[in-house]
Structure formats: structure tokens, C-alpha cells
Design a protein around this motif. Structure first.
Motif, mmCIF file in Angstrom:
data_model
loop_
_atom_site.group_PDB
_atom_site.id
_atom_site.type_symbol
_atom_site.label_atom_id
_atom_site.label_comp_id
_atom_site.label_asym_id
_atom_site.label_seq_id
_atom_site.Cartn_x
_atom_site.Cartn_y
_atom_site.Cartn_z
ATOM 1 N N ALA A 168 48.436 -0.889 23.450
ATOM 2 C CA ALA A 168 47.492 -1.291 22.200
ATOM 3 C C ALA A 168 48.361 -2.128 21.381
ATOM 4 N N LEU B 78 43.369 0.375 25.066
ATOM 5 C CA LEU B 78 42.516 1.095 24.226
ATOM 6 C C LEU B 78 41.601 0.569 23.643
ATOM 7 N N THR C 110 49.016 2.108 29.364
ATOM 8 C CA THR C 110 47.898 1.552 28.328
ATOM 9 C C THR C 110 48.206 0.778 27.079
ATOM 10 N N TRP D 40 42.886 7.369 17.329
ATOM 11 C CA TRP D 40 42.492 8.328 18.032
ATOM 12 C C TRP D 40 42.797 9.912 18.010
ATOM 13 N N TYR E 142 39.122 9.344 26.793
ATOM 14 C CA TYR E 142 39.412 8.824 28.201
ATOM 15 C C TYR E 142 40.518 10.443 27.843
ATOM 16 N N CYS F 129 46.112 6.071 30.888
ATOM 17 C CA CYS F 129 44.558 6.224 30.198
ATOM 18 C C CYS F 129 43.889 5.600 31.227
ATOM 19 N N TYR G 168 44.798 12.727 19.775
ATOM 20 C CA TYR G 168 45.251 13.322 21.123
ATOM 21 C C TYR G 168 45.236 14.576 21.258
ATOM 22 N N LEU H 223 38.109 8.914 21.016
ATOM 23 C CA LEU H 223 38.145 7.886 19.455
ATOM 24 C C LEU H 223 37.401 8.042 18.373
ATOM 25 N N SER I 162 45.134 2.992 16.086
ATOM 26 C CA SER I 162 45.439 1.507 16.475
ATOM 27 C C SER I 162 44.358 0.031 16.212
#
Length: 482
Positions: A332, A293, A330, A366, A303, A282, A368, A377, A349
Motif C-alpha cells: 500500500a 490495498l 500485499t 482499514w 480481505y 491479503c 484489521y 475497508l 492507507s
């Protein structure tokens, strides 16, 4: 092709100009302070005198049976209970219920596939998943899945879907009506008593017991501490979360090989190296790399996402998450549940304000967006100052999208455990509280909620109390906007 800074900036502007998401949970993306668990006294759905106000269905009422507190008008029913109910073979319902999905069967039947998160040898558990004939992968392992049949008249039957797997945590339903169960372990043969390698995804068909014979792992999805998985019904991509630390886990995407078509039983035909497994990388609107994250502290943060291919997906010597150099992916801490809706993947997360082991167990959700190749977020759970007192929440885990709008979140934090609802306007409220004390006198310890999902007709919310292993069906005056 990597996502350029110009493309990402343009997409971020578009997303920020209005509601970026569509459908059931649209407003979560733009609600100020969306779902902050420290958002004041309105969270419990009642004022100081117990009068309902704000979102939700009112205050939770103590349960005389000491199992599940619910709002007025709601009731629950125990569907399975480890050590109490039995499979059709006569053996006990296995313990440690986890991820669950509901499917529509014939003649009004609801079929539920229920994971049992049992790690290690069978001798370690009083109620492992029974070794059912040719449904066994590794006879040394205690975990697996059962299929629970709830008939229209209320009669319940249960049988083994897969046995001999380990640490079956979450998973995900497929668009073609099967369940993908995920092993949250990295044990190889010879470790912890196992006779086969573990850390894979397996497909379980609730409609056809014969399809589950001779279980085969979907090695193309990689071997690591799997948590959950969803399938993009249009592109065929699989998105997967990893619940791991040291280093922290990753968000993965599996791209099918050219010409592959999904369907019942097709995943087990894939070669171990089929398709491309990659991990998310990200970056913010300035093009700066985001290492974890948890760096995002405001809802609405967006992101861009690129995908870094995995070199050795079977990870026999180095865990997949350890194969990447600093700055390549990235991470988490405790990536948890996932649910596909609104054209993308919602994923949890479980830590939100720092990836270190001592960080508060607060949490994020989150979204996607595969078209924009961005994560946004949409949920930020605040730090729970007093987990033993009702009114604060932490540790989001399994999630589902509600047919009445918003999300339902299973809590796996410290102290009291809740099922949480979230309205489309971004307000959070409790739907249920676990009142089953499984700790020792004077040291209460409450088991997490798992397996949240709605029945195909949307009338019943199913959820589990993981220990000792209880599946519950909750019904009541559901209404839109709650």
C-alpha cells in the motif's frame, strides 16, 4: 497456519450478515458510501446560507488570529509553539510536531508525548530536539520526542523524552502507559550525517524520566520507514505501518517470543531477532491474491490476511519491503496512522485508487480484526477535485477514535488542511481548518495536521500543525454522535 479459503469465506459471510465491528466506530463498516469525501454539500456541516445541518457542529468560522477555524462554541489554546515557547531547560520547543499521545498523570495532570519529525543532521534545523544528557541516541540526529505536562490550572511544562533520533513521525501508545516513537527513515550510519543506524522504534516513558536514559532501539520490530504502531493488549502482538514507496510499504505484525510479558521497559530487553516479524498478504473471498490495498474501491470490502515472515529484519543491504518476491505480500502506498480500538487495529492507507506515483491522494481507513484475520475497508475518501477550495478532503494521515463516537482524522493532502470528524453512521464533516499560511505571497501552502488525540477525560482534543510546530488544545460542546 495460513487462513484457508473455507475459513475466510465463512468469516466473510458472518461479517456481511450485520455489523462486523463493535463499539465506537461500528457503523462505519456498513454505512453505504461511508466517508466519501465527494459525498455532496452536506460535508461542511452547513447549507449554502451557512445554516448548520447534517453531521458535525456547523460551519467553520474564520479565526481573527489567522490560526485555526472552528465551529461556533469551540475554542483553542496554543500549548507549545516552536521558536516561541521553551523547554524547562530554557531551550526552544523543537519544530515539526507530529505523532502525539495523551496520558493521565498525577493530580489531574495530562502528559503528552510529542514527536518531532526532523530528518538528518542537527545543523539543518533551527530548532532541533536539544541533546539532553543521557537521553541521546545519536548526537548527530535532530529528531526525538518531548513530554508536555499540562496541569489542571493551565500551566504548561515541557522537557525532552528522547533525543538524537531521526524523522520521528507517528508511533503509538502502549497498554502499559508508554509511547512508542517511530523513525520514518532508513539511514544507516555514515549516511546524511548520521553516526548510528536509524529506522527503528524507541520506547518513551512520560511518567519516569529516568526510564528513558540510554535509549535503545527495539530492533525486534525491524528497521524500515516506520510510521505507526499499536499493541494488541490481549495477544501482545505489535502491528506496524510502513510509509514508503519503490516498492510500496507493508503492514507488519510482530509476534512476541514464547513466555515474553509486556510491561514498562521490557521491549528494550529483547534480542534483535526476538519473536517473529511478518508482513501481511491479503486475498479475496475467491482466494485470489491482492497485490495492493488500493484495489479495493468499495467500503465494506473484506480481505483475508496471512502473514509472510521477514527474512532480514535489520535490512542492512536490502530494505525489508524489497525482500519479498511478487505475489508474496500485499502493499500500500503511504501506510500512515493507526489506532487500537474495538478489538482491532484501524490503519490508514493514504492512496485509494491506484498505487502508482501519479495516483490521486484520496485515502482509505482499514480495520484489521485479529480474531477473524481479516481487513475491512471502513473509510473511502473521494478524489478532491479542488484542494484549494473548502469542502473537499484528501490525504488522511494520523487518526484517533473519539470518545463521542466515530473517528477524528488529520488531513495531510493538497491545499487546505482540516481535522475531520466521522460519525458512527458514516458521515464526514470538518472539525477545524488550518488558517496559518506558511507559503509565499500568492502561493499559499498549508501545513498538515498531525498528532490527533483526546485527553484522558475526553474533554480536550489535542492536535498539531506540523510546521512551524504548534500544539493546540481544542475544547467545546462535544456531544455523542459527532
Amino acid at each position: 497456519m495460513p487462513l484457508s479459503r473455507r475459513d475466510f469465506t465463512a468469516r466473510t459471510v458472518i461479517a456481511g450478515a450485520g455489523v462486523a465491528l463493535t463499539g465506537t466506530v461500528a457503523a462505519l463498516a456498513t454505512a453505504p458510501g461511508a466517508l466519501a469525501a465527494d459525498d455532496g454539500p452536506h460535508q461542511d456541516g452547513a447549507d449554502a446560507q451557512g445554516r448548520p445541518h447534517g453531521p458535525g457542529y456547523g460551519p467553520l468560522l474564520p479565526d481573527p488570529a489567522g490560526l485555526l477555524a472552528l465551529p461556533a462554541g469551540f475554542t483553542y489554546r496554543v500549548i507549545t509553539h516552536s521558536g516561541v515557547t521553551s523547554l524547562d531547560s530554557g531551550e526552544s520547543t523543537p519544530s515539526n510536531h507530529d505523532g502525539t499521545a495523551a496520558f493521565e498523570g498525577r493530580r489531574g495532570v495530562t502528559l503528552l508525548v510529542n514527536n518531532h519529525e526532523l530528518k538528518g543532521p542537527r545543523a539543518n534545523w533551527a530548532h532541533p530536539v536539544p541533546l539532553a544528557g543521557d537521553l541521546v541516541y545519536d548526537p548527530a540526529a535532530a529528531g526525538g520526542c518531548t513530554v508536555v505536562e499540562v496541569r489542571r490550572g493551565g500551566e504548561v511544562a515541557e522537557w525532552v523524552g528522547i533525543a538524537g533520533t531521526s524523522t520521528n513521525c507517528a508511533g503509538g501508545a502502549t497498554p502499559w502507559g508508554t509511547w512508542l516513537t517511530c523513525e520514518e527513515t532508513e539511514d544507516l550510519a555514515g549516511k546524511n550525517g548520521m553516526t548510528k543506524d536509524h529506522g527503528y522504534v524507541f520506547e518513551v516513558d512520560p511518567h519516569d524520566r529516568r526510564a528513558n536514559r540510554d535509549p535503545r532501539p527495539v530492533k525486534a520490530f525491524g528497521r524500515y520507514a516506520h510510521e505507526a504502531v499499536v499493541i494488541d493488549p490481549r495477544q501482545g502482538h505489535a502491528y506496524l505501518t510502513e510509509d514508503a514507496s519503490g516498492p510500496n510499504g507493508l503492514l507488519y505484525r510482530w509476534t512476541p517470543p514464547h513466555g515474553f510479558r509486556h510491561g514498562r521497559g521490557k521491549l528494550r530487553t529483547l534480542a534483535a531477532d526476538a519473536g517473529v516479524l511478518a508482513a501481511a498478504k491479503c486475498f479475496d473471498s475467491s482466494g485470489r491474491f491482492v497485490d495492493d490495498l488500493s484495489r479495493a474501491t468499495k467500503t465494506g470490502t473484506v480481505y483475508g490476511v496471512d502473514w509472510a515472515p521477514v527474512a532480514d529484519r535489520d535490512a542492512r543491504s536490502v530494505p525489508v519491503r524489497g525482500q519479498f518476491a511478487a505475489g508474496a505480500v500485499t502493499r500500500a502506498r503511504k501506510l500512515e496512522g493507526m489506532w487500537w480500538a474495538d478489538g482491532g487495529a484501524y490503519f490508514v492507507s493514504s492512496y485509494a485508487r491506484g498505487e502508482s506515483p501519479g495516483a490521486a491522494h484520496d485515502g482509505q481507513v482499514w480495520f484489521y480484526d485479529p480474531k477473524r484475520r481479516t481487513v475491512r475497508l471502513v473509510v473511502l475518501i473521494g478524489v478532491n477535485a479542488d484542494p484549494a477550495a473548502d469542502g473537499g478532503y484528501d490525504g488522511p494521515d494520523n487518526i484517533t477514535v473519539s470518545p463521542y463516537g466515530g473517528l477524528v482524522i488529520a488531513e495531510d493532502g493538497s491545499g487546505l488542511q482540516h481535522l475531520l470528524g466521522a460519525t458512527e453512521s458514516g458521515r464526514v464533516y470538518p472539525l477545524a481548518r488550518n488558517e496559518l499560511n506558511i507559503g509565499t505571497p500568492g502561493e499559499p501552502e498549508y501545513s498538515e495536521f498531525t498528532g490527533v488525540c483526546f485527553s484522558p477525560d475526553g474533554r480536550t482534543l489535542y492536535a498539531n500543525i506540523q510546521e512551524p510546530g504548534i500544539m493546540l488544545a481544542v475544547t467545546g460542546p462535544w456531544r455523542r454522535g459527532h
